[in-house]
Design a protein around this motif. Sequence first.
Motif, PDB file in Angstrom:
ATOM      1  N   THR A  76      -6.321   0.693 -21.545  1.00 28.51           N
ATOM      2  CA  THR A  76      -5.041  -0.015 -21.542  1.00 28.51           C
ATOM      3  C   THR A  76      -4.389  -0.078 -20.172  1.00 28.51           C
ATOM      4  O   THR A  76      -3.590  -0.982 -19.906  1.00 28.51           O
ATOM      5  CB  THR A  76      -4.061   0.661 -22.512  1.00 28.51           C
ATOM      6  N   GLY A  77      -4.683   0.899 -19.319  1.00 32.99           N
ATOM      7  CA  GLY A  77      -4.072   0.912 -17.996  1.00 32.99           C
ATOM      8  C   GLY A  77      -2.634   1.399 -17.989  1.00 32.99           C
ATOM      9  O   GLY A  77      -1.967   1.337 -16.950  1.00 32.99           O
ATOM     10  N   VAL A  78      -2.126   1.884 -19.123  1.00 38.17           N
ATOM     11  CA  VAL A  78      -0.748   2.362 -19.186  1.00 38.17           C
ATOM     12  C   VAL A  78      -0.729   3.881 -19.236  1.00 38.17           C
ATOM     13  O   VAL A  78      -1.721   4.521 -19.568  1.00 38.17           O
ATOM     14  CB  VAL A  78       0.008   1.783 -20.404  1.00 38.17           C
ATOM     15  N   ARG A  79       0.436   4.469 -18.905  1.00 33.95           N
ATOM     16  CA  ARG A  79       0.550   5.918 -18.802  1.00 33.95           C
ATOM     17  C   ARG A  79       1.187   6.560 -20.034  1.00 33.95           C
ATOM     18  O   ARG A  79       0.903   7.702 -20.361  1.00 33.95           O
ATOM     19  CB  ARG A  79       1.371   6.287 -17.560  1.00 33.95           C
ATOM     20  N   PRO A 119      -7.104  -3.916 -17.507  1.00 37.76           N
ATOM     21  CA  PRO A 119      -5.670  -3.877 -17.154  1.00 37.76           C
ATOM     22  C   PRO A 119      -5.341  -2.599 -16.401  1.00 37.76           C
ATOM     23  O   PRO A 119      -5.963  -1.553 -16.626  1.00 37.76           O
ATOM     24  CB  PRO A 119      -4.973  -3.910 -18.517  1.00 37.76           C
ATOM     25  N   SER A 120      -4.363  -2.690 -15.501  1.00 35.29           N
ATOM     26  CA  SER A 120      -4.014  -1.536 -14.668  1.00 35.29           C
ATOM     27  C   SER A 120      -2.560  -1.118 -14.798  1.00 35.29           C
ATOM     28  O   SER A 120      -2.147  -0.140 -14.180  1.00 35.29           O
ATOM     29  CB  SER A 120      -4.318  -1.844 -13.190  1.00 35.29           C
ATOM     30  N   ASP A 121      -1.761  -1.848 -15.580  1.00 35.75           N
ATOM     31  CA  ASP A 121      -0.365  -1.455 -15.797  1.00 35.75           C
ATOM     32  C   ASP A 121       0.119  -2.069 -17.099  1.00 35.75           C
ATOM     33  O   ASP A 121      -0.645  -2.742 -17.808  1.00 35.75           O
ATOM     34  CB  ASP A 121       0.520  -1.864 -14.614  1.00 35.75           C
ATOM     35  N   GLY A 122       1.398  -1.854 -17.411  1.00 37.09           N
ATOM     36  CA  GLY A 122       1.945  -2.334 -18.665  1.00 37.09           C
ATOM     37  C   GLY A 122       1.851  -3.839 -18.860  1.00 37.09           C
ATOM     38  O   GLY A 122       1.349  -4.299 -19.892  1.00 37.09           O
ATOM     39  N   PRO A 123       2.341  -4.644 -17.908  1.00 35.87           N
ATOM     40  CA  PRO A 123       2.245  -6.099 -18.076  1.00 35.87           C
ATOM     41  C   PRO A 123       0.812  -6.588 -18.254  1.00 35.87           C
ATOM     42  O   PRO A 123       0.542  -7.460 -19.083  1.00 35.87           O
ATOM     43  CB  PRO A 123       2.871  -6.634 -16.774  1.00 35.87           C
ATOM     44  N   GLU A 124      -0.119  -6.016 -17.488  1.00 36.40           N
ATOM     45  CA  GLU A 124      -1.513  -6.416 -17.622  1.00 36.40           C
ATOM     46  C   GLU A 124      -2.072  -6.001 -18.980  1.00 36.40           C
ATOM     47  O   GLU A 124      -2.876  -6.723 -19.582  1.00 36.40           O
ATOM     48  CB  GLU A 124      -2.359  -5.815 -16.498  1.00 36.40           C
ATOM     49  N   ALA A 125      -1.660  -4.839 -19.482  1.00 33.30           N
ATOM     50  CA  ALA A 125      -2.142  -4.373 -20.780  1.00 33.30           C
ATOM     51  C   ALA A 125      -1.677  -5.303 -21.893  1.00 33.30           C
ATOM     52  O   ALA A 125      -2.461  -5.679 -22.780  1.00 33.30           O
ATOM     53  CB  ALA A 125      -1.653  -2.950 -21.038  1.00 33.30           C
ATOM     54  N   MET A 126      -0.393  -5.681 -21.869  1.00 30.28           N
ATOM     55  CA  MET A 126       0.126  -6.575 -22.896  1.00 30.28           C
ATOM     56  C   MET A 126      -0.529  -7.948 -22.805  1.00 30.28           C
ATOM     57  O   MET A 126      -0.882  -8.556 -23.824  1.00 30.28           O
ATOM     58  CB  MET A 126       1.648  -6.686 -22.764  1.00 30.28           C
ATOM     59  N   LEU A 127      -0.732  -8.434 -21.587  1.00 24.60           N
ATOM     60  CA  LEU A 127      -1.371  -9.726 -21.405  1.00 24.60           C
ATOM     61  C   LEU A 127      -2.833  -9.674 -21.849  1.00 24.60           C
ATOM     62  O   LEU A 127      -3.338 -10.613 -22.475  1.00 24.60           O
ATOM     63  CB  LEU A 127      -1.272 -10.164 -19.941  1.00 24.60           C
ATOM     64  N   ALA A 128      -3.512  -8.583 -21.544  1.00 27.66           N
ATOM     65  CA  ALA A 128      -4.914  -8.443 -21.949  1.00 27.66           C
ATOM     66  C   ALA A 128      -5.040  -8.446 -23.470  1.00 27.66           C
ATOM     67  O   ALA A 128      -5.946  -9.075 -24.031  1.00 27.66           O
ATOM     68  CB  ALA A 128      -5.499  -7.157 -21.364  1.00 27.66           C
ATOM     69  N   ALA A 129      -4.130  -7.746 -24.152  1.00 30.20           N
ATOM     70  CA  ALA A 129      -4.161  -7.736 -25.617  1.00 30.20           C
ATOM     71  C   ALA A 129      -3.914  -9.139 -26.171  1.00 30.20           C
ATOM     72  O   ALA A 129      -4.563  -9.568 -27.139  1.00 30.20           O
ATOM     73  CB  ALA A 129      -3.116  -6.755 -26.150  1.00 30.20           C
ATOM     74  N   GLN A 130      -2.986  -9.868 -25.563  1.00 30.51           N
ATOM     75  CA  GLN A 130      -2.719 -11.241 -25.989  1.00 30.51           C
ATOM     76  C   GLN A 130      -3.924 -12.138 -25.734  1.00 30.51           C
ATOM     77  O   GLN A 130      -4.229 -13.033 -26.543  1.00 30.51           O
ATOM     78  CB  GLN A 130      -1.494 -11.776 -25.255  1.00 30.51           C
ATOM     79  N   MET A 131      -4.627 -11.912 -24.629  1.00 27.39           N
ATOM     80  CA  MET A 131      -5.813 -12.710 -24.317  1.00 27.39           C
ATOM     81  C   MET A 131      -6.901 -12.489 -25.359  1.00 27.39           C
ATOM     82  O   MET A 131      -7.575 -13.439 -25.786  1.00 27.39           O
ATOM     83  CB  MET A 131      -6.321 -12.364 -22.912  1.00 27.39           C
ATOM     84  N   ASP A 177      -4.142 -13.389 -12.940  1.00 24.25           N
ATOM     85  CA  ASP A 177      -4.555 -13.448 -11.540  1.00 24.25           C
ATOM     86  C   ASP A 177      -3.344 -13.456 -10.608  1.00 24.25           C
ATOM     87  O   ASP A 177      -3.330 -12.775  -9.576  1.00 24.25           O
ATOM     88  CB  ASP A 177      -5.414 -14.703 -11.305  1.00 24.25           C
ATOM     89  N   LYS A 178      -2.307 -14.191 -10.991  1.00 22.95           N
ATOM     90  CA  LYS A 178      -1.092 -14.256 -10.181  1.00 22.95           C
ATOM     91  C   LYS A 178      -0.416 -12.897 -10.114  1.00 22.95           C
ATOM     92  O   LYS A 178       0.051 -12.469  -9.052  1.00 22.95           O
ATOM     93  CB  LYS A 178      -0.135 -15.299 -10.761  1.00 22.95           C
ATOM     94  N   HIS A 179      -0.373 -12.192 -11.245  1.00 22.76           N
ATOM     95  CA  HIS A 179       0.238 -10.856 -11.264  1.00 22.76           C
ATOM     96  C   HIS A 179      -0.538  -9.893 -10.374  1.00 22.76           C
ATOM     97  O   HIS A 179       0.065  -9.079  -9.651  1.00 22.76           O
ATOM     98  CB  HIS A 179       0.282 -10.329 -12.694  1.00 22.76           C
ATOM     99  N   ARG A 180      -1.855  -9.997 -10.420  1.00 22.19           N
ATOM    100  CA  ARG A 180      -2.675  -9.083  -9.624  1.00 22.19           C
ATOM    101  C   ARG A 180      -2.582  -9.380  -8.131  1.00 22.19           C
ATOM    102  O   ARG A 180      -2.762  -8.489  -7.309  1.00 22.19           O
ATOM    103  CB  ARG A 180      -4.136  -9.162 -10.086  1.00 22.19           C
ATOM    104  N   ARG A 181      -2.277 -10.619  -7.798  1.00 17.86           N
ATOM    105  CA  ARG A 181      -2.069 -10.957  -6.388  1.00 17.86           C
ATOM    106  C   ARG A 181      -0.647 -10.657  -5.946  1.00 17.86           C
ATOM    107  O   ARG A 181      -0.306 -10.843  -4.780  1.00 17.86           O
ATOM    108  CB  ARG A 181      -2.388 -12.443  -6.150  1.00 17.86           C
ATOM    109  N   LYS A 182       0.195 -10.218  -6.880  1.00 21.75           N
ATOM    110  CA  LYS A 182       1.593  -9.848  -6.598  1.00 21.75           C
ATOM    111  C   LYS A 182       2.372 -10.988  -5.951  1.00 21.75           C
ATOM    112  O   LYS A 182       3.202 -10.780  -5.074  1.00 21.75           O
ATOM    113  CB  LYS A 182       1.646  -8.613  -5.699  1.00 21.75           C
ATOM    114  N   GLY A 183       2.102 -12.209  -6.403  1.00 24.20           N
ATOM    115  CA  GLY A 183       2.848 -13.351  -5.903  1.00 24.20           C
ATOM    116  C   GLY A 183       2.392 -13.876  -4.565  1.00 24.20           C
ATOM    117  O   GLY A 183       2.972 -14.816  -4.035  1.00 24.20           O
TER     118      GLY A 183
END
Length: 210
Positions: A76-79, A119-131, A177-183
């Motif tokens: 999940t990438g979350v703590r 996923p490496s953090d909360g937003p990525e984990a939620m997005l990965a689950a949605q994907m 991809d945009k989130h991982r590039r941090k804008g």
Amino acid sequence: MAKAVTKTDAVSASDLAERFKDVSEAESRVAQRLLDATLDRPPPPKVRFSDDGSGFSMALEHQDPERALIALHSVTGVRNNDAVNMLLDQLTRLAASDMDKLDATRTNRAIAMMDEIKPSDGPEAMLAAQMVAVHVAAMQCFSRALMGDQTFMGRDLNLKHGAKLTRIYAQQVEALDKHRRKGQQTVVVEHVHVNDGGQAIVGSVSSAKI
């Protein structure tokens, strides 16, 4: 909440190396990628369900309870443990035909698909689950559309819904991809014209959003 139980389910790097020792060069490259992936991240844990009469309970199958929880956090990438359990509960509901028929095999496959997104953090984990959810829904639409006894209207409706879901999935990939590039944006200059006294910059020009 998921709890860990003892059962061996992981394959060690040495086991993989022994299994793939007599392969072709092309197969060897694939095997090496599998080995690298095993060394980079622990394999996702597997779950099992049991019914004690008062309701279903879920447990992680692993030879080491602490390592099982670490592997689940890796997926999940979350703590936060509560966040991990929320995501696991959502994947379980996604994989179940109904809540009276929990499916451990389908749940484990959904967990494995989420692990592939890394996923490496909360937003990525939620997005990965949605994907994972969007992919499953899209494939179900296409499957129903291709049923032999499907009506023309049913086939058309399912194909349209499936196509819509695949577009949503593409947007999710772009968002990840945009989130991982941090804008950060990259502008590639293909043609450069320099006047007398000017100076050209060769290469990519990067700028970060503020």
